[in-house]
Design a protein around this motif. Structure first.
Motif, PDB file in Angstrom:
ATOM      1  N   LYS A 162       9.831   7.804  12.352  1.00  0.00           N
ATOM      2  CA  LYS A 162       9.164   7.229  11.542  1.00  0.00           C
ATOM      3  C   LYS A 162       9.309   6.109  11.033  1.00  0.00           C
ATOM      4  O   LYS A 162      10.446   5.683  10.767  1.00  0.00           O
ATOM      5  N   VAL A 163       8.363   5.146  11.267  1.00  0.00           N
ATOM      6  CA  VAL A 163       8.684   3.750  10.875  1.00  0.00           C
ATOM      7  C   VAL A 163       9.231   3.393   9.585  1.00  0.00           C
ATOM      8  O   VAL A 163      10.152   2.513   9.565  1.00  0.00           O
ATOM      9  N   VAL A 164       8.749   4.006   8.553  1.00  0.00           N
ATOM     10  CA  VAL A 164       9.228   3.844   7.124  1.00  0.00           C
ATOM     11  C   VAL A 164      10.719   4.095   7.209  1.00  0.00           C
ATOM     12  O   VAL A 164      11.542   3.413   6.523  1.00  0.00           O
ATOM     13  N   LEU A 165      11.183   5.063   7.814  1.00  0.00           N
ATOM     14  CA  LEU A 165      12.720   5.436   7.574  1.00  0.00           C
ATOM     15  C   LEU A 165      13.627   4.456   8.248  1.00  0.00           C
ATOM     16  O   LEU A 165      14.438   4.043   7.760  1.00  0.00           O
ATOM     17  N   TRP A 166      12.962   3.701   9.355  1.00  0.00           N
ATOM     18  CA  TRP A 166      13.828   2.661   9.812  1.00  0.00           C
ATOM     19  C   TRP A 166      13.733   1.490   9.046  1.00  0.00           C
ATOM     20  O   TRP A 166      14.920   0.697   8.757  1.00  0.00           O
ATOM     21  N   THR A 167      12.312   0.860   8.506  1.00  0.00           N
ATOM     22  CA  THR A 167      12.269  -0.226   7.631  1.00  0.00           C
ATOM     23  C   THR A 167      13.196   0.005   6.472  1.00  0.00           C
ATOM     24  O   THR A 167      13.792  -0.892   5.995  1.00  0.00           O
ATOM     25  N   GLU A 168      13.230   1.165   5.883  1.00  0.00           N
ATOM     26  CA  GLU A 168      14.081   1.277   4.676  1.00  0.00           C
ATOM     27  C   GLU A 168      15.476   1.220   4.797  1.00  0.00           C
ATOM     28  O   GLU A 168      16.098   0.442   4.211  1.00  0.00           O
ATOM     29  N   GLN A 169      15.786   1.492   5.929  1.00  0.00           N
ATOM     30  CA  GLN A 169      17.355   1.283   6.322  1.00  0.00           C
ATOM     31  C   GLN A 169      17.799  -0.035   6.208  1.00  0.00           C
ATOM     32  O   GLN A 169      19.057  -0.542   6.091  1.00  0.00           O
ATOM     33  N   HIS A 170      16.984  -1.091   6.536  1.00  0.00           N
ATOM     34  CA  HIS A 170      17.044  -2.390   6.677  1.00  0.00           C
ATOM     35  C   HIS A 170      16.488  -3.352   5.576  1.00  0.00           C
ATOM     36  O   HIS A 170      16.214  -4.387   5.605  1.00  0.00           O
ATOM     37  N   GLU A 171      16.263  -2.568   4.500  1.00  0.00           N
ATOM     38  CA  GLU A 171      15.726  -3.084   3.223  1.00  0.00           C
ATOM     39  C   GLU A 171      14.351  -3.696   3.638  1.00  0.00           C
ATOM     40  O   GLU A 171      14.291  -4.810   2.967  1.00  0.00           O
ATOM     41  N   GLY A 172      13.646  -3.258   4.142  1.00  0.00           N
ATOM     42  CA  GLY A 172      12.099  -3.869   4.691  1.00  0.00           C
ATOM     43  C   GLY A 172      11.571  -4.102   3.197  1.00  0.00           C
ATOM     44  O   GLY A 172      11.527  -3.112   2.439  1.00  0.00           O
ATOM     45  N   ARG A 173      10.847  -4.942   3.320  1.00  0.00           N
ATOM     46  CA  ARG A 173       9.671  -5.395   2.256  1.00  0.00           C
ATOM     47  C   ARG A 173       8.182  -4.837   2.447  1.00  0.00           C
ATOM     48  O   ARG A 173       7.765  -4.554   3.256  1.00  0.00           O
ATOM     49  N   GLU A 174       7.528  -4.969   1.149  1.00  0.00           N
ATOM     50  CA  GLU A 174       6.156  -4.640   1.338  1.00  0.00           C
ATOM     51  C   GLU A 174       5.219  -6.008   1.021  1.00  0.00           C
ATOM     52  O   GLU A 174       5.637  -6.698   0.129  1.00  0.00           O
ATOM     53  N   ALA A 175       4.260  -6.133   1.650  1.00  0.00           N
ATOM     54  CA  ALA A 175       3.366  -7.191   1.514  1.00  0.00           C
ATOM     55  C   ALA A 175       2.057  -6.595   0.953  1.00  0.00           C
ATOM     56  O   ALA A 175       1.273  -5.792   1.791  1.00  0.00           O
ATOM     57  N   LEU A 176       1.578  -6.792  -0.457  1.00  0.00           N
ATOM     58  CA  LEU A 176       0.431  -6.151  -1.085  1.00  0.00           C
ATOM     59  C   LEU A 176      -0.930  -7.194  -0.661  1.00  0.00           C
ATOM     60  O   LEU A 176      -1.000  -8.157  -0.908  1.00  0.00           O
ATOM     61  N   PHE A 177      -1.690  -6.253  -0.131  1.00  0.00           N
ATOM     62  CA  PHE A 177      -2.961  -6.691   0.460  1.00  0.00           C
ATOM     63  C   PHE A 177      -4.012  -6.035  -0.745  1.00  0.00           C
ATOM     64  O   PHE A 177      -4.152  -5.080  -0.896  1.00  0.00           O
ATOM     65  N   PRO A 178      -5.081  -7.113  -1.051  1.00  0.00           N
ATOM     66  CA  PRO A 178      -6.172  -6.601  -1.988  1.00  0.00           C
ATOM     67  C   PRO A 178      -7.012  -5.527  -1.184  1.00  0.00           C
ATOM     68  O   PRO A 178      -7.418  -5.970   0.014  1.00  0.00           O
ATOM     69  N   VAL A 179      -7.689  -4.737  -1.814  1.00  0.00           N
ATOM     70  CA  VAL A 179      -8.860  -3.743  -1.512  1.00  0.00           C
ATOM     71  C   VAL A 179     -10.099  -4.420  -2.074  1.00  0.00           C
ATOM     72  O   VAL A 179     -10.095  -4.557  -3.458  1.00  0.00           O
ATOM     73  N   THR A 180     -11.134  -4.768  -1.221  1.00  0.00           N
ATOM     74  CA  THR A 180     -12.459  -5.185  -1.880  1.00  0.00           C
ATOM     75  C   THR A 180     -13.407  -3.879  -2.010  1.00  0.00           C
ATOM     76  O   THR A 180     -13.090  -2.951  -2.447  1.00  0.00           O
ATOM     77  N   THR A 181     -14.294  -4.067  -1.246  1.00  0.00           N
ATOM     78  CA  THR A 181     -15.360  -3.073  -1.224  1.00  0.00           C
ATOM     79  C   THR A 181     -14.696  -1.746  -0.299  1.00  0.00           C
ATOM     80  O   THR A 181     -15.279  -0.914  -0.671  1.00  0.00           O
ATOM     81  N   PHE A 182     -13.959  -2.216   0.465  1.00  0.00           N
ATOM     82  CA  PHE A 182     -13.170  -1.192   1.492  1.00  0.00           C
ATOM     83  C   PHE A 182     -11.919  -1.709   1.720  1.00  0.00           C
ATOM     84  O   PHE A 182     -11.581  -2.669   1.771  1.00  0.00           O
ATOM     85  N   ASP A 183     -11.002  -0.597   2.336  1.00  0.00           N
ATOM     86  CA  ASP A 183      -9.728  -0.905   2.782  1.00  0.00           C
ATOM     87  C   ASP A 183      -9.715  -1.789   4.073  1.00  0.00           C
ATOM     88  O   ASP A 183     -10.050  -1.306   4.946  1.00  0.00           O
ATOM     89  N   PRO A 184      -9.161  -2.942   3.825  1.00  0.00           N
ATOM     90  CA  PRO A 184      -9.167  -3.758   5.102  1.00  0.00           C
ATOM     91  C   PRO A 184      -8.500  -3.084   6.586  1.00  0.00           C
ATOM     92  O   PRO A 184      -8.597  -3.515   7.300  1.00  0.00           O
ATOM     93  N   PHE A 185      -7.648  -2.090   6.148  1.00  0.00           N
ATOM     94  CA  PHE A 185      -6.542  -1.333   7.011  1.00  0.00           C
ATOM     95  C   PHE A 185      -7.563  -0.010   7.413  1.00  0.00           C
ATOM     96  O   PHE A 185      -6.830   0.609   7.861  1.00  0.00           O
ATOM     97  N   PHE A 186      -8.683   0.154   7.269  1.00  0.00           N
ATOM     98  CA  PHE A 186      -9.484   1.217   7.829  1.00  0.00           C
ATOM     99  C   PHE A 186      -9.407   1.185   9.337  1.00  0.00           C
ATOM    100  O   PHE A 186      -9.602   0.350   9.711  1.00  0.00           O
TER     101      PHE A 186
END
Length: 202
Positions: A163-187
């Motif tokens: 699990k990606v998030v389990l590893w990133t959390e071990q290393h205090e990984g941060r989050e970059a927040l992206f806006p959603v307009t008419t649809f999620d750009p990460f669709f």
């Protein structure tokens, strides 16, 4: 920080599309992968593709193809590791990853990820979008990753971590927040219906 290298993760098994390479599916006169390359290439210092099997099927793109170094299907983190090993050979400090089946991700993906990881000794951040029910949704195939932690990641994968998030959390990984307009750009395109939806979004 030096401009990161880019790695497109195309190592998935595409079970919901009947197998094969999702990135090679047609979308608007190109392929899913060609749209991803077009968005990521201007944002990074160099680009490679993480995929397993015969590299010749991607020859038309002229990119280095990096297979997983961890046996078995170890998921996106194995692709991240392959990218980090390649970046280490190139003398880079960081990579930014994007998924091969997500053709509309933001054109400012890299600067926003770098901004989110500013001041970290080992820059590590994942893309997120706001969600009414869950607050934020993390997109674990879109992140900035430090070459300095590649051996730690290798050990974690050999130890069975997937699990990606389990590893990133071990290393205090941060989050970059992206806006959603008419649809999620990460669709991302997982099913034939998603592909039709992507055509309509074009």
């Amino acid at each position: 920080m030096k401009q990161p290298l880019g790695v497109i993760l195309a190592g998935g098994q595409s079970t919901r599309m009947g197998g094969g390479d999702k990135g090679l599916l047609d979308l608007g006169g190109g392929t899913l992968l060609s749209h991803v390359i077009e968005r990521l290439e201007p944002q990074v210092a160099g680009l490679a593709l993480n995929a397993n099997g015969d590299a010749a099927r991607f020859a038309q793109y002229g990119l280095p193809v990096l297979p997983d170094s961890i046996d078995g299907f170890a998921g996106p983190l194995a692709g991240v590791l392959a990218g980090l090993d390649w970046a280490a050979e190139k003398g880079a400090d960081t990579i930014v990853t994007a998924a091969a089946d997500t053709p509309f991700f933001p054109g400012d993906l890299v600067p926003r990820l770098l901004l989110a990881s500013e001041g970290m000794s080992h820059p590590l951040a994942l893309a997120t979008t706001p969600d009414a029910k869950r607050g934020r949704v993390r997109h674990p195939t879109f992140g900035v990753w430090p070459v300095a932690l590649r051996d730690d990641l290798r050990d974690a994968l050999r130890g069975g971590l997937r699990k990606v998030v389990l590893w990133t959390e071990q290393h205090e990984g941060r989050e970059a927040l992206f806006p959603v307009t008419t649809f999620d750009p990460f669709f991302n395109v997982n099913t034939p219906e998603d592909l039709k939806h992507a055509e309509s979004l074009l």
